[in-house]
Design a protein around this motif. Structure first.
Motif, PDB file in Angstrom:
ATOM      1  N   PRO A 369       0.828  -1.147  -0.114  1.00  0.00           N
ATOM      2  CA  PRO A 369       0.083  -0.040  -0.004  1.00  0.00           C
ATOM      3  C   PRO A 369       0.746   1.186   0.034  1.00  0.00           C
ATOM      4  CG  PRO A 369      -0.050  -1.033   2.135  1.00  0.00           C
ATOM      5  CD  PRO A 369       0.608  -2.024   1.070  1.00  0.00           C
ATOM      6  N   TYR A 373       2.739   1.736   6.856  1.00  0.00           N
ATOM      7  CA  TYR A 373       2.596   1.359   8.390  1.00  0.00           C
ATOM      8  C   TYR A 373       3.874   1.057   8.871  1.00  0.00           C
ATOM      9  CZ  TYR A 373      -2.212   1.495   6.619  1.00  0.00           C
ATOM     10  OH  TYR A 373      -3.219   1.716   6.055  1.00  0.00           O
ATOM     11  N   GLN A 397     -11.164   5.968  -1.498  1.00  0.00           N
ATOM     12  CA  GLN A 397     -10.012   5.241  -0.644  1.00  0.00           C
ATOM     13  C   GLN A 397      -8.724   5.428  -1.138  1.00  0.00           C
ATOM     14  OE1 GLN A 397     -10.533   3.498   1.825  1.00  0.00           O
ATOM     15  NE2 GLN A 397     -12.914   3.166   2.216  1.00  0.00           N
ATOM     16  N   THR A 400      -2.962   1.640  -3.699  1.00  0.00           N
ATOM     17  CA  THR A 400      -1.670   1.228  -3.828  1.00  0.00           C
ATOM     18  C   THR A 400      -0.874   1.757  -4.796  1.00  0.00           C
ATOM     19  OG1 THR A 400      -2.242  -0.643  -5.386  1.00  0.00           O
ATOM     20  CG2 THR A 400      -2.376  -1.107  -2.769  1.00  0.00           C
ATOM     21  N   SER A 405      -6.734  -1.271  -5.402  1.00  0.00           N
ATOM     22  CA  SER A 405      -7.163  -1.442  -3.991  1.00  0.00           C
ATOM     23  C   SER A 405      -6.823  -2.792  -3.228  1.00  0.00           C
ATOM     24  CB  SER A 405      -8.600  -1.103  -3.720  1.00  0.00           C
ATOM     25  OG  SER A 405      -8.942  -0.843  -2.265  1.00  0.00           O
ATOM     26  N   PHE A 410      -9.634  -0.619   3.180  1.00  0.00           N
ATOM     27  CA  PHE A 410      -8.979   0.143   4.303  1.00  0.00           C
ATOM     28  C   PHE A 410     -10.086   0.307   5.170  1.00  0.00           C
ATOM     29  CE2 PHE A 410      -6.627   0.971   0.491  1.00  0.00           C
ATOM     30  CZ  PHE A 410      -5.225   0.920   1.163  1.00  0.00           C
ATOM     31  N   ALA A 422     -14.435  -2.420   6.880  1.00  0.00           N
ATOM     32  CA  ALA A 422     -13.547  -1.858   6.049  1.00  0.00           C
ATOM     33  C   ALA A 422     -14.217  -1.821   4.682  1.00  0.00           C
ATOM     34  CB  ALA A 422     -12.224  -2.888   5.744  1.00  0.00           C
ATOM     35  N   SER A 424     -14.013  -1.870   0.514  1.00  0.00           N
ATOM     36  CA  SER A 424     -13.307  -2.421  -0.583  1.00  0.00           C
ATOM     37  C   SER A 424     -14.041  -2.154  -1.747  1.00  0.00           C
ATOM     38  CB  SER A 424     -13.060  -3.961  -0.426  1.00  0.00           C
ATOM     39  OG  SER A 424     -14.272  -4.401  -0.669  1.00  0.00           O
ATOM     40  N   GLU A 556      -6.766   3.539  13.667  1.00  0.00           N
ATOM     41  CA  GLU A 556      -6.956   3.442  12.030  1.00  0.00           C
ATOM     42  C   GLU A 556      -5.670   2.629  11.528  1.00  0.00           C
ATOM     43  OE1 GLU A 556      -8.052   5.658   8.201  1.00  0.00           O
ATOM     44  OE2 GLU A 556      -8.016   6.792  10.043  1.00  0.00           O
ATOM     45  N   ASN A 560      -5.614  -1.199   9.625  1.00  0.00           N
ATOM     46  CA  ASN A 560      -5.221  -1.322   8.464  1.00  0.00           C
ATOM     47  C   ASN A 560      -3.915  -2.167   8.447  1.00  0.00           C
ATOM     48  OD1 ASN A 560      -6.823   0.081   6.628  1.00  0.00           O
ATOM     49  ND2 ASN A 560      -6.143   2.151   7.758  1.00  0.00           N
ATOM     50  N   ARG A 564      -3.647  -5.738   6.332  1.00  0.00           N
ATOM     51  CA  ARG A 564      -2.504  -6.123   5.360  1.00  0.00           C
ATOM     52  C   ARG A 564      -1.820  -7.369   5.922  1.00  0.00           C
ATOM     53  NH1 ARG A 564      -4.558  -2.366   4.161  1.00  0.00           N
ATOM     54  NH2 ARG A 564      -5.872  -3.898   3.325  1.00  0.00           N
TER      55      ARG A 564
END
Length: 598
Positions: A369, A373, A397, A400, A405, A410, A422, A424, A556, A560, A564
């Motif tokens: 993404p 993170y 949203q 990537t 997505s 997300f 989430a 999608s 958040e 996420n 992942r």
């Protein structure tokens, strides 16, 4: 008492007790003969559950006039001629017992015609062993076998028959199972002149899926993964139900060896082991599998009804089936299927194969993404009590780097501190936070255990735990196993343990609870399972006890990161105990909730 030679009729009636247990047994033998004759369509007509009439008509190669009477003789067969043939037999029948056994307990009429003949020929038998002379009869190319008044001369056997409905139910089950073994053959089943089953030959992938769906339920095909693997002399094809599609009883498990339906403890154990930690407690998997093996490596002459076989290399067959099915289930990712109310659908693309049964799953493109993170995945050891700032649903949203997505989308909210919502491209995804994190931790623990490198974390201050005599005994019996689980424990007294190290993935403030749970699990599983199975059970429960609990608020970023990790984790669709970890509500379902487009 002097020894006597039994009369032929009594010999056949005794044999019939082993081969023809009920009307369904007779139907099975007759349909198998039709398949061996190369039939492309088989008609089965039943009256009064089979006790009054069983008629099986096919369009196979037929029987020569000179062989009609011989076909009703004991141990007369066209399938084998020597012991060498028996060791490599691929036909359903080969003993030459079925027809004489049936003729000894019923009024049998055998009518057949070959393509080279202008008319058919017929013989009738009633078990009296009188000379059989063929007479002309009207018959299309193929064979028709008619049994009337089954068990009329063996009243003891007849009185053990169940109701017509029950006996016909067994016949219907037999036909469905045989229809799954031969897609190239059409099957028609009638009961009391009423059409019950009418299956045309299934030659394309779509037709095969339709037949499987018709016989196993339409949802099974959508909730299954197709398998087609070859390894040397072994090949495995068919459909394997996803763990979320299971049943309360083992009534939808079909396994065929070289086209022959079998019930084998070795195979059942191999498949059950493949579902070991992804199936909910008390549930049974659903599958339709076909094993192709060199006929010289399997003995089909191991059971009177030929329902059991013996493998010459049983361990190799067990490991092949277990590993292939387990790997198939392990490789399923959120990109490959989407669960809706525990019924899973997936995107497939037809692909030709030598069996014509394979379809290839089309995985979605998954890239890193664009939102980076910190840390490698979700870390439970960094709690956050802050609230979640939801992303407005009307905002675009994040994407990537390649503009796509991720499959799990997300996070937009943490509902009741328990479920992640989430968004999608396909709709709204709901994730059970605890179940999902439990599977992620469990898979990481398993990988570390399998490579012998369980990452451990020394405690700043070793912790003392007072245990009972039984718990100390378990510790002494399984000390080596505990070391392999990343736990360093030592005795500090008769009933005291000193905890020095625990696994990094299970960093927890409640060390005492962790140790007690581990010792309890070892006490229950250590003596009854292999070391690896016992350790997996312990690791699963360790992951469960140390995963995110309900009422823990996630940020958040944490949500996420968890999504992942799910996309990259084996078996992420189920927790360690077989519960689903996520479901998808697509746009159509959401519209239906509000009657949009009605």
């Amino acid at each position: 008492m002097s020894i006597k030679q039994l009369p032929p009729q009594l010999i056949n009636q005794i044999a019939a007790g082993e081969v023809i247990e009920r009307p369904a047994s007779a139907v099975k033998e007759l349909v198998e003969n039709s398949l061996d004759a190369g039939a492309s369509h088989i008609l089965i007509e039943i009256e009064e559950g089979g006790s009054r009439l069983i008629r099986v008509t096919d369009d196979g190669s037929g029987i020569d006039k000179a062989d009609l009477a011989l076909a009703l003789s004991r141990h007369a067969t066209s399938k084998i001629g020597s012991l060498l043939d028996l060791e490599s037999v691929l036909s359903f029948g080969f003993r030459g017992e079925a027809l004489p056994s049936m003729s000894s307990v019923s009024r049998l009429t055998l009518t057949s015609r070959q393509a080279t003949e202008s008319a058919g020929w017929c013989v009738k038998a009633d078990g009296t062993e009188e000379e059989l002379n063929p007479i002309p009869a009207a018959q299309s190319i193929g064979t028709c076998v008619e049994l009337r008044e089954l068990f009329y001369n063996t009243p003891a056997r007849r009185k053990f028959l169940k109701t017509d409905k029950t006996e016909f139910g067994h016949i219907e089950t037999i036909i469905k199972r045989m229809a799954l073994s031969r897609f190239d053959v059409g099957f028609s089943l009638k009961h009391n002149q009423r059409q019950v089953i009418d299956l045309k030959p299934a030659l394309t992938n779509e037709q095969k899926n339709q037949r499987v769906g018709l016989l196993c339920g339409g949802s099974f095909v959508d909730a299954s993964i197709e398998i087609d693997v070859v390894n040397g002399s072994l090949a495995l094809q068919g459909w394997v139900g996803l763990p979320t599609y299971s049943r309360s009883q083992a009534d939808m498990q079909f396994f065929y060896v070289n086209g022959r339906l079998i019930r084998d403890k070795l195979i059942n154990h191999a498949v059950r082991l493949a579902y070991q930690d992804v199936l909910f407690h008390g549930r049974h998997p659903v599958y339709v599998l076909y094993l192709t093996i060199d006929p010289t490596l399997v003995d089909v002459n191991a059971h009177p009804a030929k329902l059991e076989v013996r493998f010459r290399e049983s361990r190799a067959v067990h490991d092949f089936v277990h590993r292939r099915v387990k790997q198939l289930l392990t490789d399923v990712r959120p990109a490959d299927h989407y669960a809706v109310n525990n019924v899973v659908t997936h995107l497939t693309e037809s692909a030709p194969s030598h069996t014509g049964m394979q379809q290839r799953v089309i995985p979605m493109s998954v890239a890193e993404p664009s939102v980076k993170y910190s840390g490698a995945g979700f870390q439970y050891s960094a709690p956050s009590m802050g609230g979640v700032k939801p992303t407005p649903v009307f905002d675009a949203q994040p994407k990537t780097e390649d503009g796509a997505s991720p499959p799990m989308g997300f996070a937009i909210a943490h509902l009741h501190n328990t479920y992640i919502l989430a968004e999608s491209e396909r709709g709204l995804i709901l994730v059970d936070t605890h179940a999902a994190h439990e599977r992620i931790v469990y898979e990481k623990l398993k990988k570390q255990y399998d490579v012998g490198g369980m990452a451990s974390q020394p405690l700043l201050i070793p912790q003392k735990i007072e245990l009972s005599d039984e718990e100390i005994l378990v510790f002494e019996q399984h000390q080596t196993t505990l070391d392999g689980l990343g736990l360093e424990l030592s005795a500090a007294g008769p009933t005291t343990l000193l905890v020095r190290t625990i696994p990094v993935l299970l960093a927890s403030d409640d060390v005492e609870s962790l140790i007690r749970h581990v010792l309890q699990d070892l006490a229950q599983t250590g003596e009854t399972k292999s070391v690896q199975d016992a350790c997996y059970t312990v690791l699963g429960n360790m992951a469960c006890h140390n995963s995110i609990r309900a009422n823990r608020r996630l940020t958040e970023m944490e949500m996420n990161a968890l999504l992942r990790d799910m996309e990259q984790t084996d078996n992420s669709g189920q927790c360690n105990h077989g519960r689903p970890t996520w479901v998808l509500l697509d746009a159509k379902q959401l519209d239906a909730l509000f009657l949009r487009g009605q």
